[in-house]
Scaffold this motif. Structure first.
Motif, PDB file in Angstrom:
ATOM      1  N   UNK A   1      22.306 -77.641 -61.125  1.00 32.04           N
ATOM      2  CA  UNK A   1      21.412 -79.099 -61.522  1.00 32.04           C
ATOM      3  C   UNK A   1      20.932 -79.606 -59.797  1.00 32.04           C
ATOM      4  N   UNK A   2      20.378 -80.414 -59.908  1.00 36.06           N
ATOM      5  CA  UNK A   2      19.088 -81.307 -61.077  1.00 36.06           C
ATOM      6  C   UNK A   2      18.178 -79.838 -61.606  1.00 36.06           C
ATOM      7  N   UNK A   3      18.140 -78.533 -61.228  1.00 38.00           N
ATOM      8  CA  UNK A   3      16.866 -78.196 -61.009  1.00 38.00           C
ATOM      9  C   UNK A   3      16.531 -77.412 -62.926  1.00 38.00           C
ATOM     10  N   UNK A   4      18.177 -77.702 -63.597  1.00 37.21           N
ATOM     11  CA  UNK A   4      18.024 -77.098 -65.003  1.00 37.21           C
ATOM     12  C   UNK A   4      17.710 -78.124 -65.493  1.00 37.21           C
ATOM     13  N   UNK A   5      18.281 -79.336 -65.916  1.00 39.79           N
ATOM     14  CA  UNK A   5      17.608 -80.429 -66.528  1.00 39.79           C
ATOM     15  C   UNK A   5      16.044 -80.754 -66.277  1.00 39.79           C
ATOM     16  N   UNK A   6      15.211 -80.094 -65.027  1.00 35.39           N
ATOM     17  CA  UNK A   6      13.834 -80.702 -64.133  1.00 35.39           C
ATOM     18  C   UNK A   6      13.900 -79.541 -65.871  1.00 35.39           C
ATOM     19  N   UNK A   7      13.862 -78.397 -64.931  1.00 33.64           N
ATOM     20  CA  UNK A   7      12.940 -77.271 -65.574  1.00 33.64           C
ATOM     21  C   UNK A   7      13.467 -77.064 -67.443  1.00 33.64           C
ATOM     22  N   UNK A   8      14.605 -77.580 -67.795  1.00 33.61           N
ATOM     23  CA  UNK A   8      14.709 -77.541 -69.594  1.00 33.61           C
ATOM     24  C   UNK A   8      13.187 -78.711 -70.163  1.00 33.61           C
ATOM     25  N   UNK A   9      13.222 -80.243 -69.192  1.00 35.88           N
ATOM     26  CA  UNK A   9      12.838 -81.106 -69.586  1.00 35.88           C
ATOM     27  C   UNK A   9      10.944 -80.783 -69.638  1.00 35.88           C
ATOM     28  N   UNK A  10      10.678 -79.980 -68.314  1.00 36.58           N
ATOM     29  CA  UNK A  10       9.370 -79.429 -68.132  1.00 36.58           C
ATOM     30  C   UNK A  10       8.859 -78.811 -69.397  1.00 36.58           C
ATOM     31  N   UNK A  11       9.965 -77.543 -69.637  1.00 36.02           N
ATOM     32  CA  UNK A  11       9.562 -76.568 -70.863  1.00 36.02           C
ATOM     33  C   UNK A  11       9.408 -77.109 -71.932  1.00 36.02           C
ATOM     34  N   UNK A  12      10.048 -78.206 -72.417  1.00 34.26           N
ATOM     35  CA  UNK A  12       9.927 -79.129 -73.569  1.00 34.26           C
ATOM     36  C   UNK A  12       9.085 -79.493 -73.277  1.00 34.26           C
ATOM     37  N   UNK A  13       8.449 -80.319 -72.394  1.00 34.19           N
ATOM     38  CA  UNK A  13       6.505 -80.021 -72.340  1.00 34.19           C
ATOM     39  C   UNK A  13       5.709 -79.643 -72.953  1.00 34.19           C
ATOM     40  N   UNK A  14       5.928 -78.643 -72.490  1.00 32.25           N
ATOM     41  CA  UNK A  14       4.929 -77.479 -72.562  1.00 32.25           C
ATOM     42  C   UNK A  14       4.660 -76.777 -74.137  1.00 32.25           C
ATOM     43  N   UNK A  15       6.038 -76.951 -74.508  1.00 37.79           N
ATOM     44  CA  UNK A  15       6.152 -76.276 -76.416  1.00 37.79           C
ATOM     45  C   UNK A  15       5.545 -77.805 -76.544  1.00 37.79           C
ATOM     46  N   UNK A  16       6.347 -78.899 -76.656  1.00 42.89           N
ATOM     47  CA  UNK A  16       5.446 -80.045 -77.200  1.00 42.89           C
ATOM     48  C   UNK A  16       3.757 -79.820 -77.541  1.00 42.89           C
TER      49      UNK A  16
END
Length: 409
Positions: free
Chosen positions: A365-380
């Motif tokens: 943390x906080x890199x895990x959360x940032x990476x997950x949020x960025x991954x979600x936007x990529x697929x969105x």
């Protein structure tokens, strides 16, 4: 003789026409003429369309330097690292070949990523160019595979452990995963058989990419290039030569300058220092990271806590890219006339930059959360915004203009 005879009669122009007609009759020369000289090109193309020819230049550079490097490389776990040092120190011009090949891979990905983002911005993946886009996605996947196995060949610490980590991901596949890993390794660990297999594939795959690139160009020239306005430019077209080769040539010159700065002044800037340490299976690096052009994929992989989920996410990335032309609902191609999509596009660019940055960071943390949020936007962006944004835009157009002729039946 024939030329002098025509000039004496004042028929120089007629001689030029006859000569061109005779060239067109030759099959090999007619292909060059149709696709490089008289190829009809939209008159309003800008310099962003130069990245396609730059990608071809990078591919030829990689193949040429790779062939010469293969003459001195030894694919053996005891000699691979030493053979690379031999190329750098003892072979005449070997240091230049090695640095051009290593940095050329980075330049190749820079050019291809710019090419992809240009296509996304101007909607060049839309009908009738679906095949062009899909072949391009296949080329990107082949590039990633080729670059990954090429990164293993120097047999440094990062090469060895990168190969161990990435190939082990296949074990997450149910039923056949362990068998696939054993086949990739050629045994029960990353060893000499693995290096030999990767060396053979690294030599073969660039020629497959070259063949796929020819298919890519053939599919492109079937319907012609898109243009910045995204409109049908079948009327306003001019020949590629001598108008647009000059634009490409200017792009080549600036690219050569940019490339030369890295080769001559910062040759190891894009590499990892641990790869100058011979591979040691008994010593694990503190932080295993791939080359920079893999980091966005690596960040998405790490964002999923489950190994199988991470592999599925990577597969979904390429599935989403392949499906893009078929799920797109926008009637307007260019983002210049799509203000909502333009904002979402630039958010995607920033999102990919964040993913590259996250791929460099440790898994905490906080890199895990940032990476997950960025991954979600990529697929969105690819799975939600692209399919539904076109319908929303059409609704807004109809709402603002209820007397739209398309609504009158």
């Amino acid at each position: 003789m024939l030329y002098k005879r025509y000039v004496k009669k004042g028929l120089k122009r007629e001689y030029t026409i006859m000569k061109r007609l005779s060239i067109v009759k030759q099959p090999a020369l007619s292909v060059i003429n149709d696709h490089l000289i008289d190829y009809p090109t939209p008159s309003n193309l800008n310099y962003m369309w130069s990245f396609g020819s730059l990608a071809g230049l990078c591919l030829m550079l990689q193949i040429a330097t790779g062939i010469f490097l293969a003459m001195h490389y030894t694919p053996h776990v005891d000699l691979a690292f030493l053979s690379v040092e031999h190329i750098m120190r003892d072979v005449e011009g070997g240091w230049l070949l090695r640095y051009m090949h290593a940095n050329g891979a980075s330049m190749f990905f820079v050019v291809v990523y710019m090419h992809i983002f240009r296509n996304l911005y101007y909607g060049s993946y839309s009908s009738p160019r679906e095949l062009v886009w899909c072949v391009g996605v296949v080329i990107l996947l082949l590039m990633i595979l080729t670059a990954f196995i090429g990164y293993v060949l120097p047999w440094g610490q990062m090469s060895f452990w990168g190969a161990t980590v990435i190939t082990s991901l296949a074990s997450a596949i149910p039923l056949v995963g362990d068998s696939i890993v054993t086949w990739l390794w050629g045994g029960f660990s990353v060893d000499n058989a693995t290096l030999n297999r990767f060396y053979s594939l690294h030599y073969l795959l660039p020629f497959i990419i070259a063949g796929a690139s020819i298919v890519h160009l053939a599919a492109l020239h079937q319907y012609g290039s898109n243009n910045p306005l995204g409109t049908n430019s079948s009327v306003d077209k001019i020949s590629f030569y001598p108008y647009f080769y000059v634009k490409d040539l200017i792009g080549w010159v600036f690219f050569a300058i940019f490339f030369s700065v890295f080769v001559y002044f910062y040759p190891n800037f894009l590499g990892h220092p641990d790869n100058y340490i011979p591979a040691n299976p008994m010593s694990t690096p503190a932080h295993i990271v791939p080359e920079w052009y893999f980091l966005w994929v690596y960040a998405i992989l790490r964002s999923i806590p489950n190994k199988l989920g991470g592999v599925a996410a990577i597969a979904l990335v390429f599935i989403a890219l392949l499906a893009l032309p078929f799920i797109n609902t926008a009637q307007t191609r260019s983002s210049s006339f799509r203000p909502i999509h333009k904002k979402l596009f630039w958010l995607l660019v920033a999102d990919c930059v964040i993913l590259v940055w996250i791929g460099l960071k440790p898994v905490e943390d906080p890199y895990i959360f940032i990476g997950q949020a960025a991954s979600v936007y990529f697929f969105l962006y690819f799975l939600i915004f692209i399919p539904f944004l076109g319908k929303i835009e059409q609704f807004l157009i109809n709402y603002k203009n209820p007397f739209n002729l398309k609504n009158i039946k």
